[in-house]
Write a protein that holds these residues in place. Structure first.
Motif, short mmCIF file in Angstrom:
data_model
loop_
_atom_site.label_atom_id
_atom_site.label_comp_id
_atom_site.label_asym_id
_atom_site.label_seq_id
_atom_site.Cartn_x
_atom_site.Cartn_y
_atom_site.Cartn_z
N ARG B 98 -21.47 21.78 27.83
CA ARG B 98 -21.64 20.63 28.72
C ARG B 98 -22.98 19.94 28.55
NH1 ARG B 98 -17.79 23.31 31.47
NH2 ARG B 98 -19.17 25.03 31.95
N ARG B 99 -23.83 20.50 27.70
CA ARG B 99 -25.15 19.91 27.52
C ARG B 99 -25.19 19.17 26.19
NH1 ARG B 99 -28.53 24.71 28.70
NH2 ARG B 99 -28.26 24.46 30.93
N GLY B 132 -32.16 18.32 8.55
CA GLY B 132 -31.28 17.38 7.84
C GLY B 132 -30.26 16.69 8.71
N LEU B 133 -30.53 16.59 10.02
CA LEU B 133 -29.61 15.86 10.90
C LEU B 133 -30.32 14.60 11.42
CD1 LEU B 133 -28.18 18.85 13.00
CD2 LEU B 133 -27.00 17.57 11.20
N PRO B 134 -29.56 13.53 11.67
CA PRO B 134 -30.20 12.33 12.22
C PRO B 134 -30.69 12.57 13.65
CG PRO B 134 -27.82 11.96 11.79
CD PRO B 134 -28.11 13.38 11.46
N ALA B 135 -31.81 11.92 14.01
CA ALA B 135 -32.39 12.12 15.34
C ALA B 135 -31.41 11.72 16.44
CB ALA B 135 -33.69 11.34 15.47
N ASP B 136 -30.52 10.76 16.17
CA ASP B 136 -29.63 10.31 17.26
C ASP B 136 -28.49 11.30 17.54
OD1 ASP B 136 -27.88 9.79 15.24
OD2 ASP B 136 -27.94 7.60 15.44
N PHE B 137 -28.47 12.44 16.83
CA PHE B 137 -27.53 13.50 17.19
C PHE B 137 -27.90 14.10 18.55
CE2 PHE B 137 -24.61 15.51 13.90
CZ PHE B 137 -24.37 14.31 13.28
N ARG B 138 -29.09 13.75 19.07
CA ARG B 138 -29.48 14.19 20.41
C ARG B 138 -28.44 13.90 21.46
NH1 ARG B 138 -35.55 11.89 20.33
NH2 ARG B 138 -34.39 10.18 19.44
N ARG B 139 -27.75 12.77 21.29
CA ARG B 139 -26.78 12.36 22.32
C ARG B 139 -25.42 13.01 22.16
NH1 ARG B 139 -27.62 6.24 23.95
NH2 ARG B 139 -29.60 5.83 22.91
N ARG B 140 -25.19 13.70 21.04
CA ARG B 140 -23.86 14.24 20.78
C ARG B 140 -23.64 15.54 21.55
NH1 ARG B 140 -22.10 12.35 15.42
NH2 ARG B 140 -20.61 14.05 15.47
N SER B 141 -22.35 15.87 21.73
CA SER B 141 -22.02 17.15 22.37
C SER B 141 -21.71 18.17 21.28
CB SER B 141 -20.79 16.96 23.25
OG SER B 141 -19.67 16.70 22.42
N PRO B 142 -21.89 19.49 21.57
CA PRO B 142 -21.63 20.49 20.54
C PRO B 142 -20.22 20.40 19.96
CG PRO B 142 -22.70 21.51 22.42
CD PRO B 142 -22.42 20.08 22.80
N SER B 143 -19.22 20.07 20.80
CA SER B 143 -17.84 20.08 20.29
C SER B 143 -17.58 18.95 19.30
CB SER B 143 -16.85 19.99 21.45
OG SER B 143 -16.92 18.71 22.03
#
Ligand SMILES: Nc1ncnc2c1ncn2[C@@H]1O[C@H](COP(=O)(O)OP(=O)(O)OP(=O)(O)O)[C@@H](O)[C@H]1O
Ligand SMILES: Nc1ncnc2c1ncn2[C@@H]1O[C@H](COP(=O)(O)OP(=O)(O)OP(=O)(O)O)[C@@H](O)[C@H]1O
Ligand SMILES: [Mg+2]
Ligand SMILES: [Mg+2]
Lengths: 296, 270
Positions: B98-99, B132-143
């Motif tokens: 959920r985070r 190696g991940l884009p910084a905007d992956f911050r907003r994504r959910s683990p699933s």
């Protein structure tokens, strides 16, 4: 000639996200003939698992997913099937070994209950005794030493590789026509891995199963697959027969990938050649191995 | 070199439905400061169990652990929880569904009070870019992440905490070899610059050959061989170790030759 077991044509996938639409698959085409072992290898995040999930019909329910293109199973376009018939294929005619076995198994039921459910899909009304007998022998095939203990355990009580083998045994239990194996060996030591690959090969021979084999382990791919597709950022970039592709990789991405494999003879972690500019070069098919030629 | 962690005669039993499982059987070894110790071995031989014991997630049935010379308590203080980090074998279950990814990373920085508060949001983006991940992956959910993307988030989070020891359980099994090379180089860089120490659990012996200083081999809950990496690969003493190296799938001819030589020795001994 009979239709290929699986034929994917110009498959596109995008997700709606907070910042707009993210295109994940840009129109990929691949097929697997009856009894063929085909590997899909490539970048982390390039679209391998989502491709397998679309074949299984698992991504279609996701509201944010947009899918275009066609997927045919034994000559039938899966979109034309009623949901119930499509559902009935899952776990029987086509089955999948999921990438993350420990979280793919149900945490609240012991392994036996889940195994029995799988067997019931092909044999409704199978008795507990019969199901247990079958499950025990299936687990022995994947080198599980204590099948009784494993069947009575919950997933969290087993090691990563034990869960992976449970998943493999369940996927093979009903002799599927198509096996989607997503990173099936990541939690197995090399001796157990060799044994499960042998088991899969036997299944292919005996039941003419077709296998889509997704793996980052290029050594295993080289030993197991008849043909290989290489995927990079949602595009197939190279395809060909295994030996030729390994001996003479043609696409810049495939070359970079093969040169980055760590060697058991040492030499350190290879220096990176990851100039993404070159990796977007168009698809290279080895001679005689384009979709058009193979499906003619 | 001085010892960072020592595992002294540790055993662990589980009781399942009246059966006893001996997951770890009287295991002792030491991890030196600044080294990368690889643990390899049979599936089900107790590798993840020992990782969980080092982290204090499981209590040992018997035996003890010392860290920097003091005995590690069963209940770990916040200091120890920062000093020893774990990258779990199954990254999906270690990330709160959920985070958002950014919130998970941020939480790690907040809990352990790492860096200036004002810079932490930016820091989470840098941590992602390091793997190696884009910084905007911050907003994504683990699933919504691929297997390898989740694995890299778990690595980024463990490296965020300025720890002394990082236990990595199959950290690169879902990475393609190019991304894997990048992550392994990052680990090596942190080892050289910060003196970070690793316990690196994996089935990938080719990776072990190229990053580990020493290798420990487990079979059925027992430590059956421990030695310098080069010695383990060129002159393994234990038959199980030889079988393992002899079964590695390889991509080149030189590798196949090494493998065949070990197989010959093995059948000569049998
Ligand atoms: N919570 C638990 N309850 C009961 N048994 C457990 C538990 N955790 C682990 N085990 C058992 O302990 C043994 C060792 O498991 P462990 O997960 O440490 O193996 P591993 O070496 O990490 O294997 P793999 O390479 O497959 O991940 C296995 O037989 C497993 O079933
Ligand atoms: N529900 C979703 N929402 C948004 N993006 C998603 C979703 N599911 C997957 N993706 C993205 O689609 C891309 C492809 O994912 P996929 O899981 O197929 O990768 P993969 O090739 O299997 O990678 P890996 O080797 O790391 O497992 C990834 O970039 C992933 O972040
Ligand atoms: Mg995947
Ligand atoms: Mg484990």
């Amino acid at each position: 000639m009979s239709a290929p077991t699986l034929k994917i044509d110009d498959l596109k996938l995008s997700f709606k996200t907070w910042s707009g639409t993210a295109q994940v698959l840009h129109g990929i085409s691949l097929h697997i003939k009856k009894g063929e072992r085909v590997a899909l290898v490539g970048e982390s995040g390039s679209g391998k698992s989502v491709t397998a999930r679309i074949v299984l019909g698992m991504l279609q329910q996701l509201k944010s997913a947009r899918i275009a293109g066609s997927v045919e199973f034994e000559g039938v376009n899966l979109e034309t099937l009623k949901p119930a018939s499509r559902h009935a294929l899952r776990g029987t005619r086509m089955s999948m070994i999921f990438q993350d076995p420990t979280s793919s198994l149900n945490p609240v039921y012991p392994i036996f209950a889940q195994f029995k459910e799988v067997l019931e899909r092909a044999q409704p009304g199978i008795t507990n005794e019969k199901a247990r007998e079958k499950a025990i022998s299936a687990l022995a095939d994947v080198a599980i030493n204590e099948p009784d203990r494993v069947l009575d355990s919950y997933a969290f009580q087993l090691s990563g590789g034990m869960n992976q083998r449970v998943m493999i045994a369940m996927a093979l239990a009903n002799n599927p026509a198509l096996l989607l194996a997503d990173e099936p060996g990541t939690a197995l030591d090399v001796t157990v891995q060799a044994q499960t690959l042998k088991l899969m090969s036997e299944l292919v021979k005996k039941h003419h199963t077709s296998v889509l084999f997704i793996s980052h382990n290029l050594g295993v791919v080289r030993e197991f697959a008849d043909r290989v597709y290489v995927i990079y950022k949602g595009n197939i970039v190279e395809q060909g027969p295994t030996e030729r592709l390994f001996d003479d990789p043609k696409h810049p991405y495939t070359r970079a990938l093969l040169s980055a494999v760590p060697r058991i003879t040492g030499g350190g972690i290879p220096d990176l050649d990851d100039d993404p500019g070159r990796f977007t070069a168009p698809l290279v098919a080895h001679e005689g191995y384009s979709e058009r030629e193979l499906l003619a | 070199m001085s010892t960072l962690l020592s595992v002294n005669n540790v055993s662990k039993q589980f009781e399942v439905n009246g059966r006893t499982v001996q997951a770890i059987d009287a295991v002792s070894f030491a991890v030196e400061k600044g080294e990368c110790l690889a643990i390899v071995g049979e599936s089900g031989s107790g590798k993840s169990t020992i990782a969980n014991i080092i982290l204090g997630i499981y209590a040992a049935t018997s035996g003890s652990l010392t860290f920097n010379g003091s005995e590690l308590p069963a209940k770990r203080s916040k200091e120890y929880r920062r000093a020893i980090q774990l990258v779990q074998q199954n990254p999906l279950s270690s990330l709160n569904p959920r985070r958002s990814i950014g919130a998970s990373l941020r939480l790690a920085l907040d809990v352990h009070d790492i860096g200036e508060k004002a810079g932490r949001a930016k820091r989470t983006g840098e941590l992602l870019e390091d793997v190696g991940l884009p910084a905007d992956f911050r907003r994504r959910s683990p699933s919504s992440l691929s297997g390898g993307q989740r694995q890299r988030v778990a690595i980024a989070r463990a490296l965020a905490c300025q720890s002394e020891l990082v236990v990595l359980d199959e950290p690169t099994s879902a990475l393609d070899v190019l991304v894997q090379a990048r992550v392994l180089k990052l680990l090596k860089e942190l080892k050289d610059s910060r003196g970070l120490t690793y316990v690196f659990i994996t089935h990938d012996l080719s990776v072990v050959r190229n990053i580990a200083d020493r290798v420990a081999v487990f079979e059925r809950g027992k430590l059956v061989e421990l030695g310098q990496t080069s010695a383990i690969f060129t002159n393994p003493q234990n038959p199980y170790t030889r079988r393992l190296i002899g079964a590695v799938p390889v991509v080149s001819r030189e590798e196949a030759a090494l493998r065949d030589r070990l197989m010959e020795q093995e059948s000569g001994n049998a």
